[in-house]
Scaffold this motif. Sequence first.
Motif, short mmCIF file in Angstrom:
data_model
loop_
_atom_site.label_atom_id
_atom_site.label_comp_id
_atom_site.label_asym_id
_atom_site.label_seq_id
_atom_site.Cartn_x
_atom_site.Cartn_y
_atom_site.Cartn_z
N ALA A 176 2.89 -0.77 7.20
CA ALA A 176 2.84 0.27 6.16
C ALA A 176 1.87 -0.13 5.05
O ALA A 176 1.06 0.69 4.59
N SER A 177 1.93 -1.40 4.63
CA SER A 177 1.01 -1.88 3.59
C SER A 177 -0.43 -1.87 4.08
O SER A 177 -1.36 -1.54 3.34
N LEU A 178 -0.61 -2.23 5.34
CA LEU A 178 -1.95 -2.27 5.90
C LEU A 178 -2.60 -0.89 5.90
O LEU A 178 -3.77 -0.74 5.53
N PHE A 179 -1.86 0.13 6.28
CA PHE A 179 -2.43 1.48 6.30
C PHE A 179 -2.78 1.93 4.88
O PHE A 179 -3.77 2.64 4.68
N PHE A 264 26.16 -2.91 8.85
CA PHE A 264 25.68 -1.60 9.27
C PHE A 264 25.78 -1.45 10.79
O PHE A 264 25.42 -2.34 11.55
N GLU A 265 26.25 -0.29 11.25
CA GLU A 265 26.32 0.02 12.67
C GLU A 265 25.54 1.30 12.95
O GLU A 265 25.32 2.11 12.07
N GLY A 266 25.16 1.47 14.17
CA GLY A 266 24.42 2.67 14.55
C GLY A 266 22.92 2.44 14.52
O GLY A 266 22.43 1.32 14.34
N LEU A 267 22.15 3.51 14.73
CA LEU A 267 20.69 3.43 14.74
C LEU A 267 20.16 3.08 13.36
O LEU A 267 20.62 3.63 12.35
N TRP A 268 19.20 2.18 13.34
CA TRP A 268 18.57 1.81 12.07
C TRP A 268 17.60 2.90 11.64
O TRP A 268 17.27 3.80 12.41
N PRO A 269 17.10 2.82 10.40
CA PRO A 269 16.19 3.86 9.89
C PRO A 269 14.91 3.98 10.72
O PRO A 269 14.52 3.07 11.44
N ASP A 270 14.27 5.11 10.57
CA ASP A 270 13.02 5.40 11.26
C ASP A 270 11.87 4.80 10.45
O ASP A 270 11.64 5.18 9.31
N TRP A 271 11.16 3.84 11.03
CA TRP A 271 10.05 3.17 10.35
C TRP A 271 8.69 3.62 10.88
O TRP A 271 7.69 2.92 10.70
N ARG A 272 8.63 4.76 11.51
CA ARG A 272 7.36 5.20 12.08
C ARG A 272 6.32 5.42 10.99
O ARG A 272 6.65 5.79 9.85
N GLN A 273 5.06 5.17 11.35
CA GLN A 273 3.94 5.42 10.46
C GLN A 273 3.29 6.75 10.84
O GLN A 273 2.92 6.95 11.99
N PRO A 274 3.14 7.66 9.88
CA PRO A 274 2.60 8.98 10.22
C PRO A 274 1.18 8.93 10.76
O PRO A 274 0.75 9.84 11.47
N GLU A 275 0.43 7.84 10.45
CA GLU A 275 -0.95 7.73 10.94
C GLU A 275 -1.02 7.40 12.43
O GLU A 275 -2.06 7.61 13.07
N VAL A 276 0.06 6.87 13.01
CA VAL A 276 0.03 6.38 14.38
C VAL A 276 0.20 7.54 15.36
O VAL A 276 1.26 8.16 15.43
#
Length: 415
Positions: A176-179, A264-276
Amino acid sequence: MTLKKALQALLILFVLLIAIGLWPFWMDTAQGATTPVELSYSQPGPYPVGIRTLVLGEEAPYALTVWYPSSAAASGEDYLYEYAIKLSLPSENSTVGLAAFAGAAQFDAAFEDADGPYPLIVLSPGFALGASTHGWLAEHIASYGFVVVAPEHREHLNNAFTELSQATVVRPQDIASLFTLLAELAEPGPEFAGFYDLDNAALVGHSYGGYTALVSGGARLYPAAFEQTCATARATEDPSAWLCDVLLPYVPDMAELAGLPRDFEGLWPDWRQPEVDAIVALAGDAFMMGAEGLQSIQVPVLAIGGTEDKDSPYLWSTSPTYEFASSEHKARVGLLGVGHMIFAGPCERVSLLVNVAAGEFCNDPGLERQLAHDVTSHFTTAFLLAELQQDAQAASAMGGDYRAIEQISYDASGY
């Protein structure tokens, strides 16, 4: 031998070689190979390639290596790459060279502006590996009209893999920082302005770089699925169970680092990068995601892995990435009988350290290294051309019949 055992041997011999003054010591091991005619994109592309190094950012400077289409034909000596690993050692320079190999890129060569802006490829190295370790692949991709950027992730390898769990959270933050930094570099003023297209980008990675590509492309962590995999692995004495020991105990710490409750249980947050817009995972670690987490991938995905990989097991990572990703376009390449480090640089000059103590870094009994690189170059290049440049011929290659190549298995959907 797993990477963990290879590392243990490497650390011991490294200390001994330092003590007796024999480090570094190199041996030439250059090899040749015959490339199957079907792998047309394994041949270099039409552009000469330039290479530069950059340091971006002020508070936490970010070291990058950049490969790009150049207007200058190759001249002078070949660029020499180092296949290197960053170890946790009590010294100022903890980077240890494992092997070296020659490339065709020209340092600081002139830009080829005529055909830009070029699609952007972020190449994330394997855990604790230097960016130049994958210079062979970066050069190849750039020769087809891409700008390739490889970051030096701030992590080190030790006997207990203690920084691996931290990297699980930190690496997506790095991307994220790189983008953000690349967006600033693309603004009017800097010399790279207008040279690459941030709105047309892909992420390619090996090992934990493959993990980085997957989460940046939409995959989500789901430790509960990994717990089930580990329970089976331990019950069956699976040699890959060591991965459970270096990650599962630290899941609460990882959650806290990610800003989540420790329980915490369950799916972790979405860390997708919109540029990818597309992702390539080379032995990409997907075992902490499970089917539930991999289903979140919607961008085109290419997964390549060795079927005898004990560090990112094929049936834990490469295979399920293809099976469960929701992508309309996806492909899977199995390198039959191959292990984990086949995607690292050619071992043309190998250190005594590797030859004596840690053969996994350069030797793989399953497939000749150059042939494995040709397969990887072909599919990675065709995939990126098809998805980022809408190249119909490359898309046709992705839908081709590769059954004549006995050393691989291939599946594709949407081509």
